[in-house]
Design an enzyme around this catalytic site. Sequence first.
Site, PDB file in Angstrom:
ATOM      1  N   ARG A  27       0.811  -1.214   0.000  1.00 30.26           N
ATOM      2  CA  ARG A  27       0.000   0.000   0.000  1.00 30.26           C
ATOM      3  C   ARG A  27       0.847   1.268   0.000  1.00 30.26           C
ATOM      4  O   ARG A  27       0.341   2.353  -0.251  1.00 30.26           O
ATOM      5  CB  ARG A  27      -0.948   0.004   1.208  1.00 30.26           C
ATOM      6  CG  ARG A  27      -1.954  -1.136   1.186  1.00 30.26           C
ATOM      7  CD  ARG A  27      -2.842  -1.135   2.410  1.00 30.26           C
ATOM      8  NE  ARG A  27      -3.750  -0.011   2.420  1.00 30.26           N
ATOM      9  CZ  ARG A  27      -4.928   0.023   1.825  1.00 30.26           C
ATOM     10  NH1 ARG A  27      -5.334  -1.023   1.124  1.00 30.26           N
ATOM     11  NH2 ARG A  27      -5.701   1.074   1.893  1.00 30.26           N
ATOM     12  N   GLY A 102      -6.011   8.050   6.718  1.00 31.63           N
ATOM     13  CA  GLY A 102      -6.871   9.120   6.219  1.00 31.63           C
ATOM     14  C   GLY A 102      -6.377  10.482   6.668  1.00 31.63           C
ATOM     15  O   GLY A 102      -5.240  10.644   7.120  1.00 31.63           O
ATOM     16  N   GLU A 488       1.779   5.084 -20.595  1.00 32.04           N
ATOM     17  CA  GLU A 488       1.878   4.074 -19.548  1.00 32.04           C
ATOM     18  C   GLU A 488       3.310   3.554 -19.418  1.00 32.04           C
ATOM     19  O   GLU A 488       3.803   3.342 -18.305  1.00 32.04           O
ATOM     20  CB  GLU A 488       0.911   2.924 -19.853  1.00 32.04           C
ATOM     21  CG  GLU A 488       0.998   1.733 -18.922  1.00 32.04           C
ATOM     22  CD  GLU A 488       0.654   2.036 -17.480  1.00 32.04           C
ATOM     23  OE1 GLU A 488       0.920   1.168 -16.621  1.00 32.04           O
ATOM     24  OE2 GLU A 488       0.137   3.136 -17.187  1.00 32.04           O
ATOM     25  N   LYS A 610      -0.200   1.969  -3.223  1.00 33.23           N
ATOM     26  CA  LYS A 610      -1.040   1.196  -4.130  1.00 33.23           C
ATOM     27  C   LYS A 610      -2.468   1.713  -4.133  1.00 33.23           C
ATOM     28  O   LYS A 610      -3.088   1.875  -5.171  1.00 33.23           O
ATOM     29  CB  LYS A 610      -1.030  -0.276  -3.696  1.00 33.23           C
ATOM     30  CG  LYS A 610      -1.774  -1.197  -4.645  1.00 33.23           C
ATOM     31  CD  LYS A 610      -1.016  -1.348  -5.946  1.00 33.23           C
ATOM     32  CE  LYS A 610      -1.706  -2.251  -6.915  1.00 33.23           C
ATOM     33  NZ  LYS A 610      -1.048  -2.236  -8.218  1.00 33.23           N
TER      34      LYS A 610
END
Length: 615
Positions: A27, A102, A488, A610
């Site tokens: 993450r 958060g 990309e 992520k």
Amino acid sequence: MCGIVGYIGKRDAYPIVLKGLQRLEYRGYDSAGIALYDGKDLKISKTKGKVKDLKNRLEQEISTDGTIGIGHTRWATHGVPNDVNSHPHYSNSGNLVIIHNGIIENYGTLKKELIQRGYTFTSDTDTEVLVNLIEDVKKQEDVKLGKAVQIALNQTIGAYAIAVFDKSKPDEIVVARLGSPLAIGVGDDEFFIASDASPFIEYTNDAIYLEDGEMAVVRRGKDIKLRKIQNDTEVAPYVQKLQLNLEQIEKNGFDHFMLKEIYEQPKAITDTYRGRMLVDKGIIKMAGVDDNLEKFLNAKRIVIVACGTSWHAGLVAEYIFEDLARIPVEVEYASEFRYRNPVIDQDDVLIAISQSGETADTMAAIKLAKEKGAFVFGVCNVVGSSISRETHAGAYTHAGPEIGVASTKAFTTQITVLSLIALKLAKAKGTINNTDFHYYLRELEMIPDKITKALESNEHIQVVAEKYKESANFLYLGRGFNFPVALEGALKLKEISYIHAEGYPAAEMKHGPIALIDEMMPVVVIATKKGHYEKVVSNIQEIKSRKGKIIGIVTEGDENVRELADYVIEIPDSIEAFTPLLTTIPLQLLSYHIAVMLGKNVDQPRNLAKSVTVE
């Protein structure tokens, strides 16, 4: 971003929490910490750096005993990455401990009020403010921890997934979410808490996913109680059976998750179209589209919103939708969409794309589009994610877990899903005849085998990577369907090797970027025989005349580009619309090998996460 893990039960919490943090490293984070409680002593260890650094420090600093524990990987927002700002944080009394994913946007105002009441702060974080707010409410209102959390959260503005416990009540953990994912694993008199199910998949297959605005009190020996944070309404817990297995989140012999996921793409694409694309019958079955076909067919336009790699997949889809279904398409950065007062109405279809299904900017775009009356369709990879619940309908990609931060199989499976939708709409609208429709289905069915063939160039790509790994800049060029692939490819190189790279439409090179080309500049040119091949060859000649170093991505058997390029990497032939599924493979491998050769952390590149759950 950030990872949350918690455990309460009969086992030792430490190994469960530590392994859970390792599972959530994908993450993205810059510091980590764990709090353990053994019924007597509250023990906290935290540090800037990786989970392995935390493990070494924790096992020297504190006892690992205790059947209740919470852990956190932090991605810095308020305050620099350091030991003090790392989570967990505890209240002034030392009784309450919290982990938080958060942002509390009004933390400054709350902090001033708490300072006036005598509270002191050691960190720069909004999280330390929140835990002290909860403690203040608990004292002032004389309420239990769960109620104090509810009252405090109703005073906050922002996003959060939190886990809080009170050392005076070692049999419970209070959790809540708004805008950040949170799952509860339900075992036999034990509970697991995590940002997703990967930390507890080996212990239980039963999970409860909190919805936005929900909180839960998790107690040993009792059923979980769910309530709405805003109005205290009780919610019946919905226990889901997990569709994840341990093998999917292990490396299975590969050096990195990214390489494993590159090689998983043939299977991932097959899994994505399996059961949906019946080639022999000439049928595409997609419940989310079938049930809302009129919405798509009557759409004035399709608006695609996404971020990062998903945005590039949306750009490919723009070409495919307009080419096949003849529906106007606009592709928007989700992060810009909500802030520019977009024109959107009931005749629009909005397609939101996200690998994690939790991307905060994309979620905000969905909510805005729904307020305007648009039909919202989601494309994501994670079952039960926020986007899958917020949209009117949608389709999963079935890519399986993607642990590497730099998306690979998410990109190709998203294009696969979007291609199926475009083909289905084209057939329903009559913009494609039966012969061509069947031809497209057969071609898409063969893509996994063609990707397997493209992966055979891996050793040759390593040679190319070795040659150009020290380059300071790269330029990527493509035209038509492969222009987004150039974007990309450049993004992948930037993300994991930290080399500056830019993607451009090949024809735009003359409008500025050509000034950068010299003998030190590698230029990756996507030059498949389909589409604007002759014009791309002309662009290559312009680069060569300025001594640029050319890496050509070409169709098997190409001789024209081979004569001009320093290196060529071949891919199997395919119809133009599906070439992005093939051309992206060598670009993924090139980025991967350059990053490995430079000693970079391929799966966890610096500063990236992520699942981006804050705006």
